[in-house]
Design a protein around this motif. Sequence first.
Motif, mmCIF file in Angstrom:
data_model
loop_
_atom_site.group_PDB
_atom_site.id
_atom_site.type_symbol
_atom_site.label_atom_id
_atom_site.label_comp_id
_atom_site.label_asym_id
_atom_site.label_seq_id
_atom_site.Cartn_x
_atom_site.Cartn_y
_atom_site.Cartn_z
ATOM 1 N N PHE A 246 55.259 42.007 38.616
ATOM 2 C CA PHE A 246 54.873 42.374 37.253
ATOM 3 C C PHE A 246 53.385 42.709 37.148
ATOM 4 N N LEU A 247 52.547 41.811 37.668
ATOM 5 C CA LEU A 247 51.099 41.998 37.547
ATOM 6 C C LEU A 247 50.531 42.809 38.704
ATOM 7 N N GLY A 248 50.938 42.435 39.928
ATOM 8 C CA GLY A 248 50.329 43.031 41.120
ATOM 9 C C GLY A 248 50.696 44.485 41.337
ATOM 10 N N VAL A 249 51.983 44.821 41.242
ATOM 11 C CA VAL A 249 52.406 46.200 41.505
ATOM 12 C C VAL A 249 51.856 47.143 40.449
ATOM 13 N N THR A 250 51.920 46.732 39.187
ATOM 14 C CA THR A 250 51.382 47.575 38.109
ATOM 15 C C THR A 250 49.894 47.829 38.316
ATOM 16 N N GLY B 276 50.043 52.559 45.469
ATOM 17 C CA GLY B 276 50.549 51.404 44.731
ATOM 18 C C GLY B 276 52.025 51.545 44.415
ATOM 19 N N PHE B 277 52.450 52.785 44.122
ATOM 20 C CA PHE B 277 53.860 53.055 43.835
ATOM 21 C C PHE B 277 54.753 52.699 45.028
ATOM 22 N N LEU B 278 54.220 52.796 46.244
ATOM 23 C CA LEU B 278 54.999 52.464 47.431
ATOM 24 C C LEU B 278 55.442 51.003 47.429
ATOM 25 N N TYR B 279 54.691 50.122 46.763
ATOM 26 C CA TYR B 279 55.126 48.737 46.614
ATOM 27 C C TYR B 279 56.444 48.669 45.842
ATOM 28 N N ALA C 203 39.333 47.164 37.229
ATOM 29 C CA ALA C 203 38.708 46.568 38.410
ATOM 30 C C ALA C 203 37.643 45.538 38.033
ATOM 31 N N ASN C 204 36.929 45.775 36.905
ATOM 32 C CA ASN C 204 35.844 44.884 36.499
ATOM 33 C C ASN C 204 36.292 43.759 35.575
ATOM 34 N N ALA C 205 37.539 43.800 35.110
ATOM 35 C CA ALA C 205 38.036 42.760 34.214
ATOM 36 C C ALA C 205 38.321 41.480 34.996
ATOM 37 N N PRO C 206 38.267 40.320 34.336
ATOM 38 C CA PRO C 206 38.670 39.077 35.011
ATOM 39 C C PRO C 206 40.118 39.210 35.497
ATOM 40 N N GLY C 207 40.332 38.882 36.751
ATOM 41 C CA GLY C 207 41.676 39.050 37.298
ATOM 42 C C GLY C 207 41.861 40.365 38.021
ATOM 43 N N GLY C 208 40.923 41.298 37.858
ATOM 44 C CA GLY C 208 40.986 42.572 38.572
ATOM 45 C C GLY C 208 42.281 43.314 38.335
ATOM 46 N N ALA C 209 42.893 43.781 39.416
ATOM 47 C CA ALA C 209 44.121 44.586 39.316
ATOM 48 C C ALA C 209 45.230 43.850 38.579
ATOM 49 N N ASN C 210 45.277 42.522 38.689
ATOM 50 C CA ASN C 210 46.338 41.754 38.033
ATOM 51 C C ASN C 210 46.259 41.795 36.513
ATOM 52 N N SER C 211 45.131 42.235 35.977
ATOM 53 C CA SER C 211 44.977 42.285 34.521
ATOM 54 C C SER C 211 45.431 43.617 33.933
#
Length: 537
Positions: A72-76, A86-89, A320-328
Amino acid sequence: MHTLAAEQVSTGNPILNISIFILFIVVTMTVVVRATRTTSQKGTDFYTGGASFSGTQNGLAISGDYLSAAAFLGVTGAIALNGYDGFLYSVAFLIALLVALVLVAEPLRNTGRFTMADVLSFRLKQKPVRLAAAISTLAISLFYLIAQMAGAGGLVALLLGINGAAAQAVVVAIVGVLMIVYVLVGGMKGTTYIQMIKAVLLVGGSIVITLLTFFAVKGGFNAVLEAAVLNHPQGDAILSPGLQYGANELTKLDFISLGAALVFGTAGLPHVLMRFYTVPTAKEARGSMTWTIAIVALFFLMTVVMGYGAAALVGADQIANAPGGANSAVLLLASRVGGTIFMAMISAVAFATILAVVAGLAITASASVAHDIYNSVIRDGKATEEEQVRVSRITVIVIGLLSIVLGIGAMGQNIAFLVALAFGIAAAANLPTILYSLYWKRFNTTGALFSIYGGLLTSVILIIFSPAVSGAATSMLPNADFAWFPLTNPAIIAIPTGFLLGIIGTFLGKPDNFPLKRAEMEVRSLTGVGVEKPVEH
Protein backbone atom coordinates in the motif's frame (compact mmCIF):
# COMPACT_ATOMS: atom_id res chain seq x y z
CA MET A 1 -0.78 23.65 -2.01
CA HIS A 2 1.92 21.01 -2.20
CA THR A 3 3.68 22.41 0.86
CA LEU A 4 0.42 22.40 2.79
CA ALA A 5 -0.11 18.74 1.93
CA ALA A 6 3.32 17.86 3.23
CA GLU A 7 2.67 19.76 6.48
CA GLN A 8 -0.64 18.01 6.96
CA VAL A 9 1.01 14.64 6.73
CA SER A 10 3.97 15.52 8.91
CA THR A 11 1.90 16.97 11.77
CA GLY A 12 -1.60 16.06 10.63
CA ASN A 13 -4.42 16.44 13.09
CA PRO A 14 -3.30 14.09 15.88
CA ILE A 15 -6.62 14.25 17.74
CA LEU A 16 -8.56 13.37 14.60
CA ASN A 17 -6.11 10.62 13.65
CA ILE A 18 -6.10 8.99 17.08
CA SER A 19 -9.92 9.20 17.25
CA ILE A 20 -10.25 7.28 13.99
CA PHE A 21 -7.59 4.79 15.14
CA ILE A 22 -9.48 4.16 18.40
CA LEU A 23 -12.77 3.79 16.50
CA PHE A 24 -11.17 1.19 14.25
CA ILE A 25 -9.75 -0.72 17.23
CA VAL A 26 -13.12 -0.70 19.03
CA VAL A 27 -15.00 -1.95 15.94
CA THR A 28 -12.51 -4.72 15.12
CA MET A 29 -12.21 -5.83 18.75
CA THR A 30 -16.01 -6.09 18.90
CA VAL A 31 -15.95 -8.28 15.78
CA VAL A 32 -13.21 -10.47 17.28
CA VAL A 33 -15.07 -10.90 20.58
CA ARG A 34 -18.24 -11.88 18.72
CA ALA A 35 -16.21 -14.41 16.72
CA THR A 36 -15.05 -16.09 19.93
CA ARG A 37 -18.62 -17.06 20.79
CA THR A 38 -18.36 -19.79 18.18
CA THR A 39 -14.72 -20.65 18.81
CA SER A 40 -13.79 -23.71 20.87
CA GLN A 41 -10.45 -24.76 22.35
CA LYS A 42 -9.88 -27.22 19.52
CA GLY A 43 -6.95 -26.78 17.19
CA THR A 44 -9.25 -26.77 14.16
CA ASP A 45 -10.96 -23.63 15.49
CA PHE A 46 -7.86 -21.81 16.76
CA TYR A 47 -5.62 -22.53 13.74
CA THR A 48 -8.08 -22.67 10.82
CA GLY A 49 -11.30 -21.11 12.11
CA GLY A 50 -12.97 -24.51 11.94
CA ALA A 51 -12.51 -24.49 8.13
CA SER A 52 -15.83 -22.65 8.11
CA PHE A 53 -15.19 -19.76 5.71
CA SER A 54 -16.57 -19.53 2.20
CA GLY A 55 -14.39 -19.01 -0.86
CA THR A 56 -15.44 -15.35 -1.04
CA GLN A 57 -14.64 -14.73 2.63
CA ASN A 58 -11.30 -16.52 2.38
CA GLY A 59 -10.47 -14.65 -0.83
CA LEU A 60 -10.97 -11.39 1.04
CA ALA A 61 -8.90 -12.65 3.97
CA ILE A 62 -6.02 -13.85 1.75
CA SER A 63 -6.04 -10.44 0.06
CA GLY A 64 -5.95 -8.82 3.50
CA ASP A 65 -3.05 -11.06 4.52
CA TYR A 66 -1.13 -10.57 1.27
CA LEU A 67 -1.51 -6.81 0.78
CA SER A 68 0.85 -5.52 3.44
CA ALA A 69 1.93 -1.98 4.21
CA ALA A 70 4.78 -2.51 1.74
CA ALA A 71 2.20 -2.93 -1.02
CA PHE A 72 0.00 0.00 0.00
CA LEU A 73 2.63 2.53 1.06
CA GLY A 74 5.85 1.24 -0.49
CA VAL A 75 4.74 0.36 -4.03
CA THR A 76 2.73 3.56 -4.46
CA GLY A 77 5.72 5.60 -3.29
CA ALA A 78 8.09 3.71 -5.58
CA ILE A 79 5.87 4.51 -8.58
CA ALA A 80 5.57 8.17 -7.55
CA LEU A 81 9.35 8.58 -7.35
CA ASN A 82 10.62 6.16 -9.99
CA GLY A 83 7.70 5.67 -12.38
CA TYR A 84 7.98 2.53 -14.48
CA ASP A 85 10.61 0.90 -12.26
CA GLY A 86 8.26 1.27 -9.29
CA PHE A 87 5.42 -0.19 -11.36
CA LEU A 88 7.49 -3.37 -11.75
CA TYR A 89 6.88 -4.03 -8.04
CA SER A 90 3.14 -4.19 -8.74
CA VAL A 91 3.77 -6.64 -11.57
CA ALA A 92 6.06 -8.79 -9.39
CA PHE A 93 3.58 -8.96 -6.48
CA LEU A 94 0.71 -9.92 -8.80
CA ILE A 95 2.70 -12.57 -10.70
CA ALA A 96 3.89 -13.91 -7.33
CA LEU A 97 0.33 -14.51 -6.25
CA LEU A 98 -0.50 -16.29 -9.51
CA VAL A 99 2.55 -18.54 -9.06
CA ALA A 100 1.49 -19.38 -5.50
CA LEU A 101 -2.12 -20.08 -6.40
CA VAL A 102 -1.39 -22.12 -9.53
CA LEU A 103 1.54 -24.20 -8.23
CA VAL A 104 0.87 -24.93 -4.58
CA ALA A 105 -2.39 -23.55 -3.16
CA GLU A 106 -4.89 -26.32 -3.85
CA PRO A 107 -2.50 -29.33 -3.47
CA LEU A 108 -1.24 -27.79 -0.23
CA ARG A 109 -4.76 -27.34 1.10
CA ASN A 110 -5.74 -30.89 0.11
CA THR A 111 -2.67 -32.47 1.71
CA GLY A 112 -2.17 -30.51 4.92
CA ARG A 113 -4.27 -29.81 7.96
CA PHE A 114 -2.90 -26.91 10.03
CA THR A 115 0.58 -25.85 8.86
CA MET A 116 2.92 -25.94 5.89
CA ALA A 117 4.95 -28.67 7.66
CA ASP A 118 1.97 -31.03 7.35
CA VAL A 119 2.67 -31.10 3.62
CA LEU A 120 6.46 -31.14 3.75
CA SER A 121 6.52 -34.08 6.18
CA PHE A 122 3.54 -36.02 4.80
CA ARG A 123 5.53 -38.79 3.10
CA LEU A 124 8.86 -38.14 4.84
CA LYS A 125 10.20 -38.69 8.35
CA GLN A 126 8.06 -36.54 10.62
CA LYS A 127 10.36 -35.17 13.33
CA PRO A 128 13.37 -33.84 11.37
CA VAL A 129 11.28 -32.38 8.54
CA ARG A 130 8.72 -30.76 10.85
CA LEU A 131 11.52 -29.24 12.95
CA ALA A 132 13.24 -27.85 9.85
CA ALA A 133 9.96 -26.49 8.47
CA ALA A 134 9.12 -24.91 11.83
CA ILE A 135 12.54 -23.21 12.05
CA SER A 136 12.08 -21.83 8.54
CA THR A 137 8.54 -20.65 9.38
CA LEU A 138 9.73 -18.93 12.55
CA ALA A 139 12.62 -17.22 10.75
CA ILE A 140 10.35 -15.88 8.00
CA SER A 141 7.63 -14.82 10.43
CA LEU A 142 10.06 -13.08 12.77
CA PHE A 143 11.83 -11.09 10.03
CA TYR A 144 8.46 -10.09 8.60
CA LEU A 145 7.11 -9.18 12.05
CA ILE A 146 10.09 -7.00 12.96
CA ALA A 147 9.75 -5.04 9.72
CA GLN A 148 5.99 -4.57 10.17
CA MET A 149 6.36 -3.53 13.83
CA ALA A 150 9.14 -1.03 13.15
CA GLY A 151 7.16 0.32 10.19
CA ALA A 152 4.09 0.64 12.41
CA GLY A 153 6.05 2.64 14.94
CA GLY A 154 7.27 5.10 12.33
CA LEU A 155 3.92 5.41 10.57
CA VAL A 156 1.71 5.84 13.62
CA ALA A 157 4.17 8.18 15.33
CA LEU A 158 4.18 10.29 12.17
CA LEU A 159 0.38 10.40 11.95
CA LEU A 160 -0.08 11.23 15.62
CA GLY A 161 2.58 13.92 15.58
CA ILE A 162 4.77 11.94 18.00
CA ASN A 163 8.49 12.68 17.97
CA GLY A 164 11.35 10.97 19.76
CA ALA A 165 12.51 7.38 19.97
CA ALA A 166 10.85 6.73 23.35
CA ALA A 167 7.42 7.78 22.07
CA GLN A 168 7.80 5.67 18.93
CA ALA A 169 8.83 2.71 21.08
CA VAL A 170 5.58 3.10 23.01
CA VAL A 171 3.66 3.00 19.71
CA VAL A 172 5.45 -0.22 18.69
CA ALA A 173 4.60 -1.73 22.07
CA ILE A 174 0.92 -0.78 21.68
CA VAL A 175 0.78 -2.38 18.22
CA GLY A 176 2.40 -5.54 19.63
CA VAL A 177 -0.01 -5.75 22.55
CA LEU A 178 -2.99 -5.27 20.22
CA MET A 179 -1.68 -8.08 18.01
CA ILE A 180 -1.37 -10.40 21.02
CA VAL A 181 -4.89 -9.57 22.20
CA TYR A 182 -6.47 -10.06 18.77
CA VAL A 183 -4.88 -13.49 18.31
CA LEU A 184 -5.44 -14.72 21.88
CA VAL A 185 -9.07 -13.64 21.91
CA GLY A 186 -10.12 -14.52 18.38
CA GLY A 187 -7.71 -17.17 17.07
CA MET A 188 -7.79 -17.71 13.32
CA LYS A 189 -11.50 -16.86 13.15
CA GLY A 190 -11.02 -13.42 14.70
CA THR A 191 -7.85 -12.83 12.67
CA THR A 192 -9.70 -13.74 9.47
CA TYR A 193 -12.44 -11.19 10.17
CA ILE A 194 -9.80 -8.51 10.78
CA GLN A 195 -8.16 -9.39 7.46
CA MET A 196 -11.51 -9.26 5.65
CA ILE A 197 -12.32 -5.84 7.14
CA LYS A 198 -8.84 -4.61 6.24
CA ALA A 199 -9.17 -5.84 2.62
CA VAL A 200 -12.50 -4.04 2.18
CA LEU A 201 -11.10 -0.83 3.71
CA LEU A 202 -7.89 -0.99 1.69
CA VAL A 203 -9.51 -1.64 -1.69
CA GLY A 204 -12.40 0.73 -0.96
CA GLY A 205 -10.05 3.51 0.13
CA SER A 206 -7.88 2.96 -2.95
CA ILE A 207 -10.92 3.18 -5.23
CA VAL A 208 -11.93 6.50 -3.64
CA ILE A 209 -8.38 7.90 -3.96
CA THR A 210 -8.25 6.77 -7.60
CA LEU A 211 -11.59 8.41 -8.46
CA LEU A 212 -10.65 11.63 -6.63
CA THR A 213 -7.33 11.66 -8.51
CA PHE A 214 -9.15 11.44 -11.86
CA PHE A 215 -11.44 14.26 -10.71
CA ALA A 216 -8.48 16.41 -9.60
CA VAL A 217 -6.66 16.11 -12.96
CA LYS A 218 -9.98 16.49 -14.83
CA GLY A 219 -9.45 13.39 -16.93
CA GLY A 220 -8.60 9.68 -17.03
CA PHE A 221 -5.34 7.75 -16.73
CA ASN A 222 -3.74 9.53 -19.72
CA ALA A 223 -4.38 12.87 -18.02
CA VAL A 224 -2.75 11.55 -14.85
CA LEU A 225 0.33 10.41 -16.79
CA GLU A 226 0.60 13.74 -18.62
CA ALA A 227 0.38 15.68 -15.35
CA ALA A 228 2.95 13.37 -13.72
CA VAL A 229 5.42 13.89 -16.57
CA LEU A 230 5.01 17.68 -16.31
CA ASN A 231 5.45 17.70 -12.51
CA HIS A 232 8.29 15.15 -12.18
CA PRO A 233 11.93 16.38 -12.29
CA GLN A 234 12.82 13.48 -14.64
CA GLY A 235 9.99 14.29 -17.08
CA ASP A 236 8.95 11.49 -19.42
CA ALA A 237 11.73 9.25 -18.07
CA ILE A 238 9.18 8.04 -15.49
CA LEU A 239 7.30 6.30 -18.31
CA SER A 240 10.33 4.20 -19.31
CA PRO A 241 12.40 1.57 -17.47
CA GLY A 242 15.76 2.37 -15.91
CA LEU A 243 15.13 5.33 -13.61
CA GLN A 244 15.85 3.35 -10.43
CA TYR A 245 17.54 0.17 -11.64
CA GLY A 246 19.21 1.25 -14.86
CA ALA A 247 22.36 2.88 -13.47
CA ASN A 248 24.61 -0.10 -14.27
CA GLU A 249 24.58 -3.85 -14.78
CA LEU A 250 24.87 -4.47 -11.03
CA THR A 251 21.67 -2.57 -10.21
CA LYS A 252 19.87 -4.43 -13.00
CA LEU A 253 21.07 -7.73 -11.57
CA ASP A 254 19.97 -6.61 -8.10
CA PHE A 255 16.49 -5.90 -9.42
CA ILE A 256 16.32 -9.34 -11.06
CA SER A 257 17.30 -10.87 -7.72
CA LEU A 258 14.66 -8.84 -5.85
CA GLY A 259 12.06 -9.76 -8.49
CA ALA A 260 12.91 -13.46 -8.10
CA ALA A 261 12.46 -13.20 -4.32
CA LEU A 262 9.07 -11.52 -4.69
CA VAL A 263 7.77 -13.75 -7.49
CA PHE A 264 8.81 -17.08 -5.98
CA GLY A 265 8.78 -16.15 -2.30
CA THR A 266 5.02 -15.75 -2.01
CA ALA A 267 4.48 -19.45 -2.84
CA GLY A 268 6.53 -20.28 0.26
CA LEU A 269 5.19 -17.70 2.74
CA PRO A 270 3.67 -19.74 5.60
CA HIS A 271 1.15 -17.10 6.71
CA VAL A 272 -0.32 -16.85 3.20
CA LEU A 273 -0.36 -20.62 2.60
CA MET A 274 -2.01 -21.31 5.98
CA ARG A 275 -5.06 -19.37 4.89
CA PHE A 276 -6.06 -22.18 2.51
CA TYR A 277 -6.81 -24.45 5.48
CA THR A 278 -9.73 -22.21 6.53
CA VAL A 279 -12.10 -23.40 3.77
CA PRO A 280 -14.07 -26.67 3.97
CA THR A 281 -13.66 -28.00 0.41
CA ALA A 282 -11.35 -27.90 -2.60
CA LYS A 283 -14.13 -26.11 -4.50
CA GLU A 284 -14.15 -23.29 -1.94
CA ALA A 285 -10.34 -23.18 -2.12
CA ARG A 286 -10.58 -22.60 -5.87
CA GLY A 287 -13.24 -19.95 -5.25
CA SER A 288 -10.99 -18.15 -2.80
CA MET A 289 -8.21 -18.16 -5.42
CA THR A 290 -10.51 -16.50 -7.95
CA TRP A 291 -11.57 -13.79 -5.50
CA THR A 292 -8.00 -13.22 -4.33
CA ILE A 293 -6.65 -12.76 -7.86
CA ALA A 294 -9.49 -10.36 -8.75
CA ILE A 295 -9.06 -8.24 -5.60
CA VAL A 296 -5.25 -8.11 -5.73
CA ALA A 297 -5.20 -7.37 -9.48
CA LEU A 298 -7.68 -4.49 -8.96
CA PHE A 299 -5.60 -3.12 -6.10
CA PHE A 300 -2.32 -3.16 -7.99
CA LEU A 301 -3.92 -1.49 -11.00
CA MET A 302 -4.96 1.29 -8.64
CA THR A 303 -1.45 1.58 -7.18
CA VAL A 304 -0.33 2.65 -10.67
CA VAL A 305 -2.95 5.43 -10.74
CA MET A 306 -2.21 6.44 -7.14
CA GLY A 307 1.55 6.42 -7.70
CA TYR A 308 1.49 8.54 -10.84
CA GLY A 309 -1.29 10.62 -9.26
CA ALA A 310 0.99 11.41 -6.30
CA ALA A 311 3.75 12.41 -8.75
CA ALA A 312 1.26 14.64 -10.60
CA LEU A 313 -0.55 16.30 -7.70
CA VAL A 314 2.02 16.27 -4.88
CA GLY A 315 5.38 16.10 -6.65
CA ALA A 316 8.38 13.81 -6.28
CA ASP A 317 10.41 16.41 -4.36
CA GLN A 318 7.66 16.95 -1.76
CA ILE A 319 7.30 13.19 -1.32
CA ALA A 320 11.04 12.55 -1.00
CA ASN A 321 11.43 15.36 1.57
CA ALA A 322 8.33 14.50 3.63
CA PRO A 323 8.65 12.50 6.87
CA GLY A 324 8.51 8.87 5.83
CA GLY A 325 9.83 9.62 2.34
CA ALA A 326 8.36 7.40 -0.37
CA ASN A 327 6.04 5.72 2.15
CA SER A 328 4.18 9.00 2.63
CA ALA A 329 3.16 9.31 -1.06
CA VAL A 330 -0.32 7.82 -0.79
CA LEU A 331 -1.03 9.75 2.43
CA LEU A 332 0.09 13.02 0.83
CA LEU A 333 -2.12 12.25 -2.17
CA ALA A 334 -5.10 11.48 0.09
CA SER A 335 -4.57 14.79 1.88
CA ARG A 336 -4.26 16.62 -1.45
CA VAL A 337 -7.42 15.22 -3.04
CA GLY A 338 -9.63 14.63 0.02
CA GLY A 339 -8.47 16.86 2.85
CA THR A 340 -7.42 16.21 6.45
CA ILE A 341 -10.31 13.95 7.44
CA PHE A 342 -9.87 11.71 4.40
CA MET A 343 -6.12 11.54 5.02
CA ALA A 344 -6.82 10.45 8.61
CA MET A 345 -9.15 7.71 7.35
CA ILE A 346 -6.53 6.44 4.88
CA SER A 347 -3.98 6.52 7.71
CA ALA A 348 -6.28 4.27 9.73
CA VAL A 349 -6.44 1.93 6.73
CA ALA A 350 -2.64 1.80 6.68
CA PHE A 351 -2.71 1.01 10.40
CA ALA A 352 -5.31 -1.72 9.79
CA THR A 353 -3.05 -3.11 7.07
CA ILE A 354 -0.14 -3.53 9.48
CA LEU A 355 -2.31 -4.92 12.28
CA ALA A 356 -3.94 -7.55 10.05
CA VAL A 357 -0.59 -8.75 8.70
CA VAL A 358 1.10 -9.00 12.11
CA ALA A 359 -1.90 -10.94 13.51
CA GLY A 360 -1.66 -13.42 10.63
CA LEU A 361 2.09 -13.80 11.16
CA ALA A 362 1.70 -14.36 14.89
CA ILE A 363 -0.91 -17.10 14.55
CA THR A 364 1.15 -18.84 11.86
CA ALA A 365 4.30 -18.83 13.98
CA SER A 366 2.42 -20.01 17.08
CA ALA A 367 0.74 -22.84 15.15
CA SER A 368 4.11 -23.99 13.87
CA VAL A 369 5.59 -24.09 17.39
CA ALA A 370 2.62 -25.86 18.97
CA HIS A 371 1.64 -28.25 16.17
CA ASP A 372 5.02 -29.02 14.61
CA ILE A 373 7.58 -28.66 17.42
CA TYR A 374 5.62 -29.32 20.63
CA ASN A 375 3.19 -31.98 19.39
CA SER A 376 5.20 -33.78 16.70
CA VAL A 377 8.79 -33.45 17.94
CA ILE A 378 8.54 -33.13 21.74
CA ARG A 379 5.35 -35.12 22.43
CA ASP A 380 5.64 -37.66 19.56
CA GLY A 381 2.24 -36.62 18.20
CA LYS A 382 0.44 -37.50 21.47
CA ALA A 383 -0.49 -33.97 22.63
CA THR A 384 -4.21 -33.21 22.72
CA GLU A 385 -5.58 -30.31 20.67
CA GLU A 386 -6.31 -28.43 23.92
CA GLU A 387 -2.65 -28.78 24.93
CA GLN A 388 -1.52 -27.56 21.50
CA VAL A 389 -3.80 -24.53 21.67
CA ARG A 390 -2.47 -23.70 25.15
CA VAL A 391 1.13 -23.89 23.90
CA SER A 392 0.13 -21.83 20.88
CA ARG A 393 -1.32 -19.08 23.08
CA ILE A 394 1.85 -18.98 25.20
CA THR A 395 3.89 -18.79 21.97
CA VAL A 396 1.79 -15.84 20.73
CA ILE A 397 2.69 -13.93 23.90
CA VAL A 398 6.40 -14.80 23.63
CA ILE A 399 6.57 -13.96 19.91
CA GLY A 400 4.61 -10.76 20.48
CA LEU A 401 6.97 -9.58 23.22
CA LEU A 402 10.03 -10.58 21.19
CA SER A 403 8.76 -8.73 18.10
CA ILE A 404 8.11 -5.63 20.24
CA VAL A 405 11.70 -5.64 21.56
CA LEU A 406 13.26 -6.35 18.14
CA GLY A 407 10.86 -3.93 16.40
CA ILE A 408 11.95 -1.14 18.75
CA GLY A 409 15.58 -2.06 18.04
CA ALA A 410 14.98 -1.89 14.29
CA MET A 411 13.41 1.59 14.37
CA GLY A 412 15.37 4.07 12.30
CA GLN A 413 17.27 1.27 10.60
CA ASN A 414 17.02 0.09 7.02
CA ILE A 415 14.26 -2.48 7.56
CA ALA A 416 13.51 -3.12 3.88
CA PHE A 417 16.05 -5.93 3.83
CA LEU A 418 14.05 -7.81 6.51
CA VAL A 419 11.03 -8.12 4.21
CA ALA A 420 13.26 -9.02 1.27
CA LEU A 421 15.02 -11.62 3.40
CA ALA A 422 11.67 -13.11 4.46
CA PHE A 423 10.67 -13.51 0.81
CA GLY A 424 14.14 -14.80 -0.08
CA ILE A 425 14.07 -17.50 2.64
CA ALA A 426 10.56 -18.53 1.61
CA ALA A 427 11.66 -18.89 -2.02
CA ALA A 428 14.99 -20.62 -1.29
CA ALA A 429 14.03 -22.88 1.63
CA ASN A 430 10.30 -23.55 1.47
CA LEU A 431 9.36 -23.46 -2.21
CA PRO A 432 11.84 -26.14 -3.43
CA THR A 433 10.76 -28.49 -0.63
CA ILE A 434 7.05 -27.90 -1.29
CA LEU A 435 7.37 -28.50 -5.03
CA TYR A 436 9.61 -31.55 -4.64
CA SER A 437 7.27 -33.03 -1.99
CA LEU A 438 4.22 -32.56 -4.20
CA TYR A 439 5.64 -33.45 -7.60
CA TRP A 440 8.84 -35.56 -7.28
CA LYS A 441 8.31 -39.18 -6.26
CA ARG A 442 11.96 -39.89 -5.45
CA PHE A 443 12.28 -36.93 -3.05
CA ASN A 444 13.28 -38.00 0.48
CA THR A 445 13.93 -36.68 3.98
CA THR A 446 17.61 -35.90 3.32
CA GLY A 447 16.65 -33.83 0.28
CA ALA A 448 14.08 -31.90 2.34
CA LEU A 449 16.60 -31.12 5.09
CA PHE A 450 19.25 -30.09 2.55
CA SER A 451 16.87 -27.73 0.73
CA ILE A 452 15.30 -26.16 3.85
CA TYR A 453 18.44 -25.63 5.89
CA GLY A 454 20.59 -24.93 2.82
CA GLY A 455 18.22 -22.31 1.42
CA LEU A 456 17.81 -20.71 4.86
CA LEU A 457 21.52 -20.52 5.65
CA THR A 458 22.48 -19.35 2.14
CA SER A 459 19.94 -16.51 2.32
CA VAL A 460 21.00 -15.39 5.80
CA ILE A 461 24.77 -15.59 5.13
CA LEU A 462 24.57 -13.68 1.83
CA ILE A 463 22.37 -10.96 3.30
CA ILE A 464 24.72 -10.51 6.30
CA PHE A 465 27.63 -9.93 3.95
CA SER A 466 25.68 -7.73 1.52
CA PRO A 467 25.34 -3.92 1.18
CA ALA A 468 21.95 -4.24 2.90
CA VAL A 469 23.79 -4.69 6.23
CA SER A 470 27.11 -2.85 5.77
CA GLY A 471 29.28 -0.93 3.34
CA ALA A 472 26.80 1.65 2.01
CA ALA A 473 25.10 4.83 3.21
CA THR A 474 21.72 3.06 3.19
CA SER A 475 22.99 -0.02 5.06
CA MET A 476 21.73 -1.12 8.45
CA LEU A 477 25.29 -0.54 9.75
CA PRO A 478 26.48 2.37 7.56
CA ASN A 479 29.71 2.90 9.51
CA ALA A 480 30.88 -0.69 9.07
CA ASP A 481 32.00 -2.48 5.94
CA PHE A 482 32.26 -6.28 5.80
CA ALA A 483 30.23 -6.76 2.62
CA TRP A 484 31.66 -9.05 -0.04
CA PHE A 485 28.40 -10.10 -1.73
CA PRO A 486 27.57 -7.24 -4.16
CA LEU A 487 23.76 -7.58 -4.29
CA THR A 488 21.31 -6.40 -1.62
CA ASN A 489 19.05 -9.40 -2.19
CA PRO A 490 20.42 -12.97 -2.23
CA ALA A 491 17.54 -14.65 -4.09
CA ILE A 492 19.31 -14.98 -7.44
CA ILE A 493 21.89 -17.24 -5.73
CA ALA A 494 19.88 -18.68 -2.84
CA ILE A 495 16.86 -19.96 -4.83
CA PRO A 496 18.87 -22.11 -7.29
CA THR A 497 20.97 -23.27 -4.32
CA GLY A 498 17.85 -24.43 -2.47
CA PHE A 499 16.61 -26.37 -5.50
CA LEU A 500 20.06 -27.85 -6.20
CA LEU A 501 20.62 -28.93 -2.58
CA GLY A 502 17.23 -30.65 -2.60
CA ILE A 503 18.39 -32.74 -5.57
CA ILE A 504 21.84 -33.45 -4.08
CA GLY A 505 20.36 -34.46 -0.72
CA THR A 506 17.84 -36.74 -2.38
CA PHE A 507 20.52 -38.67 -4.27
CA LEU A 508 22.87 -38.79 -1.26
CA GLY A 509 20.20 -39.91 1.22
CA LYS A 510 18.50 -43.27 1.56
CA PRO A 511 14.91 -43.76 0.33
CA ASP A 512 12.34 -43.25 3.09
CA ASN A 513 10.35 -46.34 2.08
CA PHE A 514 6.89 -44.85 2.63
CA PRO A 515 5.32 -45.94 -0.70
CA LEU A 516 1.77 -45.96 0.68
CA LYS A 517 2.18 -42.45 2.07
CA ARG A 518 3.54 -41.25 -1.26
CA ALA A 519 0.55 -42.74 -3.09
CA GLU A 520 -1.87 -41.27 -0.53
CA MET A 521 -0.28 -37.85 -0.86
CA GLU A 522 -0.61 -37.96 -4.64
CA VAL A 523 -4.32 -38.86 -4.44
CA ARG A 524 -5.06 -36.29 -1.73
CA SER A 525 -3.17 -33.47 -3.42
CA LEU A 526 -5.18 -33.99 -6.62
CA THR A 527 -8.60 -34.80 -5.16
CA GLY A 528 -8.77 -33.64 -1.54
CA VAL A 529 -10.01 -37.06 -0.41
CA GLY A 530 -9.24 -37.70 3.28
CA VAL A 531 -8.33 -34.10 4.15
CA GLU A 532 -9.80 -34.38 7.65
CA LYS A 533 -7.58 -37.37 8.46
CA PRO A 534 -4.51 -36.57 10.65
CA VAL A 535 -1.13 -37.49 9.21
CA GLU A 536 0.60 -40.18 11.28
CA HIS A 537 3.34 -42.65 10.49
